[in-house]
Enzyme design. Structure first.
Site, PDB file in Angstrom:
ATOM      1  N   ASP A   8       0.711  -1.412  -0.080  1.00 48.77           N
ATOM      2  CA  ASP A   8       0.095   0.050   0.137  1.00 48.77           C
ATOM      3  C   ASP A   8       0.832   1.291  -0.053  1.00 48.77           C
ATOM      4  OD1 ASP A   8      -1.987  -1.803   0.264  1.00 48.77           O
ATOM      5  OD2 ASP A   8      -2.871  -1.149   2.054  1.00 48.77           O
ATOM      6  N   CYS A  39      -2.067  -2.866   7.720  1.00 47.82           N
ATOM      7  CA  CYS A  39      -1.861  -3.863   6.532  1.00 47.82           C
ATOM      8  C   CYS A  39      -0.605  -4.647   6.572  1.00 47.82           C
ATOM      9  CB  CYS A  39      -1.989  -2.885   5.391  1.00 47.82           C
ATOM     10  SG  CYS A  39      -3.818  -2.327   5.010  1.00 47.82           S
ATOM     11  N   LYS A  70      -7.308  -4.804  -2.891  1.00 43.26           N
ATOM     12  CA  LYS A  70      -7.673  -5.491  -1.717  1.00 43.26           C
ATOM     13  C   LYS A  70      -8.773  -4.501  -1.442  1.00 43.26           C
ATOM     14  CE  LYS A  70      -3.884  -4.278   1.176  1.00 43.26           C
ATOM     15  NZ  LYS A  70      -4.565  -3.480   1.957  1.00 43.26           N
TER      16      LYS A  70
END
Ligand code: VGL
Ligand code: ZN
Length: 212
Positions: free
Chosen positions: A13, A156, A111
């Site tokens: 990310d 994450c 995601k």
């Protein structure tokens, strides 16, 4: 040991949404970019992840009447932190940082695209049932050892590291190639959980020295 076909760098990310000025800014989030760029050449295999939400996503506080960002809500799959709107599909906030240099990356896993389920983990969504396919992909490629970096350490990155261990991978988190959000002690808790699960913790300088 690096540049080994059984190893992969997993870059979590690294998107404008988690940079200063983004939808869900992580303090000093942009500092991970040059660190990741330094270690990336050590890896023959790399996977990027991208948080990729619809605007009506269940994790956004604005989609729940009367709720504010960083409050929690109980959803059918459990506790959900409500976040400011971030990384909406197709917006600049969801784009990968333009300075990120991992040209050998072979897969981008998106995601968090199911409206009613969040997914901190790159492997299994927050309902703890729905998979992203990443475990099967890595195993099909003969990859056994993962080096994780990116944002955010305590969400994450940590969830991905724990799920990777549960799936049987060797897992190392490159600490200075990550930054955390740290909501009410979440960063220390994440490191404790990762240590208990057998996740290794290294600094980028150690990796670069090993490879030299
Ligand atoms: C993340 C909160 C919400 C992360 C993503 O990338 O750590 N955190 N969505
Ligand atoms: Zn998100």
């Amino acid at each position: 040991m690096l540049q080994d076909a059984s190893q992969a760098l997993i870059v979590i990310d690294v998107q404008y949404g988690f940079m200063p000025g983004g939808g869900l800014p992580v303090a000093d989030g942009d500092a991970v970019v040059p660190v990741i760029n330094r270690i990336a050449p050590l890896f023959a295999n790399a996977v990027l992840t991208q948080d990729w939400h619809p605007a009506d996503h269940v994790s956004f506080a604005r989609n729940h009447a009367g709720m504010q960002p960083y409050q929690t809500l109980t959803l059918p799959y459990g506790e959900q932190v409500l976040w400011p709107m971030h990384c909406v599909q197709g917006t600049p906030d969801a784009a990968l940082h333009a300075d990120l240099q991992v040209p050998q990356a072979q897969l981008i896993i998106r995601k968090g695209f199911h409206r009613d389920v969040d997914s901190y983990s790159a492997f299994v969504e927050a309902d703890r049932q729905t998979t992203t396919g990443l475990e099967a992909y890595l195993k099909a490629r003969g990859i056994r050892s993962l080096y994780l970096c990116g944002l955010a350490t305590d969400y994450c990155v940590a969830w991905s590291a724990l799920d990777a261990r549960a799936a049987g991978f060797e897992v190392t988190v490159v600490e200075d190639a990550c930054r955390g959000i740290d909501l009410e002690g979440s960063l220390a808790r994440a490191w404790e959980q990762m240590a208990a699960a057998g996740v290794q913790r290294v600094q980028s300088a150690e990796l670069l020295a090993t490879a030299a």
